[in-house]
Structures are given as C-alpha cells and as structure tokens.
Design a protein around this motif. Structure first.
Motif, PDB file in Angstrom:
ATOM      1  N   GLY A  95       0.811  -1.217   0.000  1.00  0.00           N
ATOM      2  CA  GLY A  95       0.000   0.000   0.000  1.00  0.00           C
ATOM      3  C   GLY A  95       0.839   1.259   0.000  1.00  0.00           C
ATOM      4  N   GLY A  96       0.263   2.342  -0.498  1.00  0.00           N
ATOM      5  CA  GLY A  96       0.921   3.646  -0.422  1.00  0.00           C
ATOM      6  C   GLY A  96       2.104   3.817  -1.352  1.00  0.00           C
ATOM      7  N   SER A  97       2.223   2.959  -2.365  1.00  0.00           N
ATOM      8  CA  SER A  97       3.360   3.034  -3.295  1.00  0.00           C
ATOM      9  C   SER A  97       3.398   4.370  -4.035  1.00  0.00           C
ATOM     10  CB  SER A  97       3.262   1.878  -4.292  1.00  0.00           C
ATOM     11  OG  SER A  97       4.232   1.980  -5.284  1.00  0.00           O
ATOM     12  N   ALA A  98       2.233   4.993  -4.204  1.00  0.00           N
ATOM     13  CA  ALA A  98       2.150   6.274  -4.927  1.00  0.00           C
ATOM     14  C   ALA A  98       2.988   7.369  -4.276  1.00  0.00           C
ATOM     15  CB  ALA A  98       0.689   6.722  -5.016  1.00  0.00           C
ATOM     16  N   ALA A  99       3.281   7.210  -2.949  1.00  0.00           N
ATOM     17  CA  ALA A  99       4.087   8.214  -2.255  1.00  0.00           C
ATOM     18  C   ALA A  99       5.535   8.244  -2.750  1.00  0.00           C
ATOM     19  CB  ALA A  99       4.049   7.966  -0.745  1.00  0.00           C
ATOM     20  N   GLY A 100       5.961   7.262  -3.523  1.00  0.00           N
ATOM     21  CA  GLY A 100       7.327   7.298  -4.054  1.00  0.00           C
ATOM     22  C   GLY A 100       7.883   5.956  -4.468  1.00  0.00           C
ATOM     23  N   LYS A 101       7.485   4.886  -3.759  1.00  0.00           N
ATOM     24  CA  LYS A 101       8.060   3.562  -4.041  1.00  0.00           C
ATOM     25  C   LYS A 101       7.838   3.136  -5.486  1.00  0.00           C
ATOM     26  CE  LYS A 101       7.721  -1.294  -2.694  1.00  0.00           C
ATOM     27  NZ  LYS A 101       6.910  -2.310  -1.999  1.00  0.00           N
ATOM     28  N   HIS A 102       6.721   3.564  -6.090  1.00  0.00           N
ATOM     29  CA  HIS A 102       6.399   3.105  -7.446  1.00  0.00           C
ATOM     30  C   HIS A 102       7.442   3.560  -8.470  1.00  0.00           C
ATOM     31  CE1 HIS A 102       4.745   6.767  -9.570  1.00  0.00           C
ATOM     32  NE2 HIS A 102       4.893   7.214  -8.340  1.00  0.00           N
ATOM     33  N   LEU A 103       8.248   4.577  -8.115  1.00  0.00           N
ATOM     34  CA  LEU A 103       9.306   5.033  -9.032  1.00  0.00           C
ATOM     35  C   LEU A 103      10.674   4.437  -8.696  1.00  0.00           C
ATOM     36  CD1 LEU A 103       8.404   8.829  -9.324  1.00  0.00           C
ATOM     37  CD2 LEU A 103       8.324   7.164 -11.189  1.00  0.00           C
ATOM     38  N   ASP A 104      10.848   3.965  -7.478  1.00  0.00           N
ATOM     39  CA  ASP A 104      12.189   3.591  -7.009  1.00  0.00           C
ATOM     40  C   ASP A 104      12.334   2.132  -6.595  1.00  0.00           C
ATOM     41  OD1 ASP A 104      13.021   6.291  -7.202  1.00  0.00           O
ATOM     42  OD2 ASP A 104      12.023   6.712  -5.303  1.00  0.00           O
ATOM     43  N   PHE A 105      11.284   1.341  -6.741  1.00  0.00           N
ATOM     44  CA  PHE A 105      11.321  -0.015  -6.178  1.00  0.00           C
ATOM     45  C   PHE A 105      12.405  -0.867  -6.842  1.00  0.00           C
ATOM     46  CE2 PHE A 105       8.741  -0.370  -9.921  1.00  0.00           C
ATOM     47  CZ  PHE A 105       9.035  -1.619 -10.421  1.00  0.00           C
ATOM     48  N   GLU A 106      12.901  -1.828  -6.056  1.00  0.00           N
ATOM     49  CA  GLU A 106      13.880  -2.779  -6.580  1.00  0.00           C
ATOM     50  C   GLU A 106      13.129  -4.063  -6.946  1.00  0.00           C
ATOM     51  OE1 GLU A 106      17.021  -1.829  -6.876  1.00  0.00           O
ATOM     52  OE2 GLU A 106      17.662  -3.748  -7.751  1.00  0.00           O
ATOM     53  N   PRO A 107      13.218  -4.499  -8.211  1.00  0.00           N
ATOM     54  CA  PRO A 107      12.525  -5.737  -8.571  1.00  0.00           C
ATOM     55  C   PRO A 107      13.075  -6.909  -7.753  1.00  0.00           C
ATOM     56  CG  PRO A 107      13.967  -4.993 -10.352  1.00  0.00           C
ATOM     57  CD  PRO A 107      13.924  -3.899  -9.347  1.00  0.00           C
ATOM     58  N   ARG A 108      12.209  -7.824  -7.340  1.00  0.00           N
ATOM     59  CA  ARG A 108      12.609  -8.876  -6.395  1.00  0.00           C
ATOM     60  C   ARG A 108      13.236 -10.082  -7.112  1.00  0.00           C
ATOM     61  NH1 ARG A 108      12.811  -6.443  -1.602  1.00  0.00           N
ATOM     62  NH2 ARG A 108      10.852  -5.574  -0.860  1.00  0.00           N
ATOM     63  N   ILE A 109      14.191  -9.791  -8.003  1.00  0.00           N
ATOM     64  CA  ILE A 109      14.839 -10.867  -8.765  1.00  0.00           C
ATOM     65  C   ILE A 109      15.638 -11.796  -7.840  1.00  0.00           C
ATOM     66  CG2 ILE A 109      16.688 -11.328 -10.444  1.00  0.00           C
ATOM     67  CD1 ILE A 109      14.823 -10.078 -12.181  1.00  0.00           C
ATOM     68  N   ARG A 110      16.457 -11.218  -6.980  1.00  0.00           N
ATOM     69  CA  ARG A 110      17.310 -12.044  -6.116  1.00  0.00           C
ATOM     70  C   ARG A 110      16.457 -12.912  -5.194  1.00  0.00           C
ATOM     71  NH1 ARG A 110      20.032  -7.181  -5.956  1.00  0.00           N
ATOM     72  NH2 ARG A 110      21.928  -7.280  -7.234  1.00  0.00           N
ATOM     73  N   GLU A 111      15.429 -12.297  -4.623  1.00  0.00           N
ATOM     74  CA  GLU A 111      14.568 -13.030  -3.703  1.00  0.00           C
ATOM     75  C   GLU A 111      13.866 -14.187  -4.425  1.00  0.00           C
ATOM     76  OE1 GLU A 111      14.681  -9.772  -4.096  1.00  0.00           O
ATOM     77  OE2 GLU A 111      14.891  -8.781  -2.149  1.00  0.00           O
ATOM     78  N   ALA A 112      13.375 -13.913  -5.639  1.00  0.00           N
ATOM     79  CA  ALA A 112      12.648 -14.953  -6.389  1.00  0.00           C
ATOM     80  C   ALA A 112      13.579 -16.103  -6.762  1.00  0.00           C
ATOM     81  CB  ALA A 112      12.025 -14.347  -7.640  1.00  0.00           C
ATOM     82  N   ARG A 113      14.814 -15.767  -7.165  1.00  0.00           N
ATOM     83  CA  ARG A 113      15.778 -16.821  -7.517  1.00  0.00           C
ATOM     84  C   ARG A 113      16.095 -17.676  -6.295  1.00  0.00           C
ATOM     85  NH1 ARG A 113      16.561 -18.791 -12.180  1.00  0.00           N
ATOM     86  NH2 ARG A 113      18.737 -19.221 -11.778  1.00  0.00           N
ATOM     87  N   TRP A 114      16.287 -17.017  -5.167  1.00  0.00           N
ATOM     88  CA  TRP A 114      16.560 -17.749  -3.930  1.00  0.00           C
ATOM     89  C   TRP A 114      15.386 -18.669  -3.584  1.00  0.00           C
ATOM     90  CZ3 TRP A 114      14.139 -18.031   0.797  1.00  0.00           C
ATOM     91  CH2 TRP A 114      14.885 -18.588   1.848  1.00  0.00           C
ATOM     92  N   LEU A 115      14.174 -18.146  -3.707  1.00  0.00           N
ATOM     93  CA  LEU A 115      12.981 -18.944  -3.393  1.00  0.00           C
ATOM     94  C   LEU A 115      12.928 -20.198  -4.259  1.00  0.00           C
ATOM     95  CD1 LEU A 115      10.239 -16.164  -3.041  1.00  0.00           C
ATOM     96  CD2 LEU A 115      10.940 -17.779  -1.241  1.00  0.00           C
ATOM     97  N   MET A 116      13.122 -20.032  -5.585  1.00  0.00           N
ATOM     98  CA  MET A 116      12.974 -21.196  -6.450  1.00  0.00           C
ATOM     99  C   MET A 116      14.130 -22.178  -6.296  1.00  0.00           C
ATOM    100  SD  MET A 116      13.880 -20.017 -10.301  1.00  0.00           S
ATOM    101  CE  MET A 116      13.840 -21.702 -10.846  1.00  0.00           C
ATOM    102  N   GLN A 117      15.287 -21.690  -5.846  1.00  0.00           N
ATOM    103  CA  GLN A 117      16.425 -22.590  -5.656  1.00  0.00           C
ATOM    104  C   GLN A 117      16.327 -23.387  -4.353  1.00  0.00           C
ATOM    105  OE1 GLN A 117      19.523 -19.724  -6.249  1.00  0.00           O
ATOM    106  NE2 GLN A 117      19.475 -19.957  -8.485  1.00  0.00           N
ATOM    107  N   HIS A 118      15.607 -22.850  -3.374  1.00  0.00           N
ATOM    108  CA  HIS A 118      15.577 -23.507  -2.065  1.00  0.00           C
ATOM    109  C   HIS A 118      14.236 -24.143  -1.709  1.00  0.00           C
ATOM    110  CE1 HIS A 118      19.090 -20.832  -1.719  1.00  0.00           C
ATOM    111  NE2 HIS A 118      19.568 -21.770  -0.935  1.00  0.00           N
ATOM    112  N   PHE A 119      13.167 -23.732  -2.404  1.00  0.00           N
ATOM    113  CA  PHE A 119      11.837 -24.245  -2.032  1.00  0.00           C
ATOM    114  C   PHE A 119      11.028 -24.592  -3.271  1.00  0.00           C
ATOM    115  CE2 PHE A 119      13.267 -21.978   1.673  1.00  0.00           C
ATOM    116  CZ  PHE A 119      12.862 -22.796   2.701  1.00  0.00           C
ATOM    117  N   ASP A 120      10.024 -25.427  -3.055  1.00  0.00           N
ATOM    118  CA  ASP A 120       9.120 -25.786  -4.140  1.00  0.00           C
ATOM    119  C   ASP A 120       7.983 -24.747  -4.155  1.00  0.00           C
ATOM    120  OD1 ASP A 120       7.544 -26.944  -6.036  1.00  0.00           O
ATOM    121  OD2 ASP A 120       6.953 -28.671  -4.795  1.00  0.00           O
ATOM    122  N   ILE A 121       8.183 -23.688  -4.935  1.00  0.00           N
ATOM    123  CA  ILE A 121       7.182 -22.611  -5.007  1.00  0.00           C
ATOM    124  C   ILE A 121       6.089 -23.059  -5.971  1.00  0.00           C
ATOM    125  CG2 ILE A 121       6.786 -20.163  -5.490  1.00  0.00           C
ATOM    126  CD1 ILE A 121       8.794 -20.710  -3.197  1.00  0.00           C
TER     127      ILE A 121
END
Ligand code: MG
Length: 320
Positions: A163-189
């Motif tokens: 929530g509240g991404s319009a305050a600024g996060k929507h322009l600066d967010f970091e895509p969750r590539i590292r987190e997603a790769r870690w998830l698929m390498q360690h767990f059955d998503i």
C-alpha cells in the motif's frame, strides 16, 4: 467490462507455435526453442505520462521504473534478465537531455542485473512522454513458476509491505529478482505473481489460474508506513488496510508453498534477507472463494485491485 475480461478477449485468438509453452496470460510468456536446456521468458510493458508518472517525475526515475516493471515480471516467473529493447515516445523533438537521463536510469538498473540494452526506437508522441520496454530473459528448463500451481492447503506469502506506493516507491522499487531466484532454488514454489494491481486483484489472478480459493488473515497483512501516513495526513485517504489490499504498484512477490514448508521458509528467509519482510498472510482453499478472517469471524473479501479503464480508480492512482 473490466480490464482483465477485455485482455482475455483481445488475446484469445493470438497466433501461437509449438515452442510457446505459456502464452499471454501469465507474468511472462515462456518459449522453449528446440534443444535448449533453458526456457526463454518474454515480457513487454509501458509507462505513460499522466498514467504511471507525473510530468514532474525525475527522468532517471521514469527510466528505472519502466525497466524495473519488466524485471518484476521476470522475477515472478523465477527468471533472470538477458537483454531489453526500449521505445521512447517524446512530446518534443528537442528533449535530448531528458532522454539521456531516462537512459541513465535504465542503464543503472540494467548493469546491476548484468543485462544488456540491445536496441531501441525514439518517436514523436503528441500525447506526452511514454516508454515501452521489451525484456528477454531465461529460466532453467521447466522451472518457470506459473500462476496456475497453487494447491488447497498451501500457505500464501508476500514479500515487503503493501500500500501507499504512490508516495514514491512506485518510481524507485527494486525488482525482487534475487529473492525470487533464492525462493525457487531452495523451495518448491507452487505459484507466484508480482503485485502490480494490488493484493486483492493479483491474488485473484492466482486463484483463477489455479482454480482454487483463499482465506486471508486480516491482522497478518503487512501494511506499509506510507499507507499509514497517507491515512493520517488526509481523512479522505483509504484506510491503511484497504490501501494494502487495493493500491497498485507494490511490486512485491506473492506466492504459495506447501504449508509443510512454511516455518522452514520463514526461518531461512530471515537469514538470507534480514532487511526484507516476508509474511504468511493466509492459506489456499479448495472452494473458489476469497475471504478475510479477523477475530470476529470470516467475511467475503469484496475489494478489488487497481484496474485500468475503470473510472473509480482515478483518485487512487500513483501521482508522484
Ligand atoms: Mg506481473
């Protein structure tokens, strides 16, 4: 007619080929070219002045956002980016300095993920600045995480705060590539999506694709500080929980795993990503319903996420 019904209608009869494993309708298309030990991911996305950013937004942030949105979709499939091509529509021909700054934002992000920018196109746009980005990525053969894999009994997890991404996060967010790769390498998503249209809307995409339902735990929903502050500042703002359920552009990961893995996952996550919150927010049900549980009981969740072409969204739209 809502956005997603229209999109289904528009994409129903698109031409396909045997190499297309996942056509339009997931976060990315998946293709397997003869003999490859990996599958290709394709995604295109656009940001438009007045819709995804205001004219005052810094051009570097606009460039960052345009590419980061595509990378967020690659993350949702468990993939990694390789290359992108960029189309820029400019309201004025003499905006060379602005284009340079837009490209600075794009290349800064691209370098961090070791991806190439391999081409582009610049055109006049009578209706304001827009950027269209097409990204090419990959995932190990047969490992793309789809929206359609959620099973009854699965635990539902979400990264970050909502929530509240319009305050600024929507322009600066970091895509969750590292987190997603870690998830698929360690767990059955089982199923995953990135949150672009709000939790209430994007969870429904998983439920629909997987033919299941879900129950969310009201007090577990991780509400962002930005959503709480917006509610404090203006009485006309959405209540924080409503913002967390319906605001667009959080770009967090929403996924399901077997409930047997839930505790191990939370524990391992804390070690791997101490700065990123991970929350179990509910469970997948066999019945195709979406409900919200609080201490008084269970009620149907009637809120929807953000939809383009829907006039009631206009005031809720990211405007910074
Ligand atoms: Mg997506």
């Amino acid at each position: 007619m809502d956005e997603f019904t229209l999109i289904r209608q528009w994409t129903r009869d698109l031409p396909t080929r045997p190499e297309v494993l996942v056509p339009a309708g997931d976060d990315c298309a998946v293709l397997r070219v003869h003999g490859a030990d990996h599958d290709w991911l394709f995604k295109t996305d656009a940001v438009v002045e007045g819709v995804h950013f205001t004219p005052e937004a810094a051009p570097e942030r606009i460039g960052h956002k345009a590419l980061a949105r595509c990378l967020s979709d690659l993350a949702a499939m468990g993939g990694l980016p390789l290359a992108a091509v960029i189309t820029i529509g400019l309201p004025q021909v003499d905006e060379a300095a602005r284009v340079q700054k837009i490209y600075a934002g794009i290349t800064e992000l691209a370098r961090r993920y070791q991806m190439a920018i391999v081409g582009g196109e610049t055109t006049r746009s009578p209706g304001g600045l827009f950027l269209s980005v097409a990204v090419w990525g990959w995932v190990e053969r047969g490992r793309a995480i789809l929206r359609s894999g959620a099973r009854p009994g699965d635990a539902i997890f979400v990264t970050g705060e909502l929530g509240g991404s319009a305050a600024g996060k929507h322009l600066d967010f970091e895509p969750r590539i590292r987190e997603a790769r870690w998830l698929m390498q360690h767990f059955d998503i089982h199923a995953m999506i990135d949150l672009s249209d709000g939790l209430a809307g994007d969870l429904r995409h998983i439920l629909q694709a997987s033919n299941v339902g879900a129950e969310l735990l009201k007090r577990a929903i991780p509400v962002s500080r930005a959503a709480k502050q917006a509610a404090l500042r203006a009485s006309s703002a959405k209540p924080p929980l409503v913002a967390a359920l319906t605001d667009g552009e959080d770009f967090e990961l929403l996924f399901t795993v077997s409930s047997r893995d839930a505790v191990t996952l939370l524990d391992a996550w804390k070690q791997a990503f101490p700065d990123v919150r991970l929350t179990c927010i509910g469970k997948i049900l066999a019945e195709p319903v979406l409900t919200l549980r609080d201490r008084n009981g269970v009620e149907p969740l009637t809120l929807h996420g953000f939809q383009h072409f829907c006039p009631s969204n206009s005031s809720a739209f990211p405007q910074s």
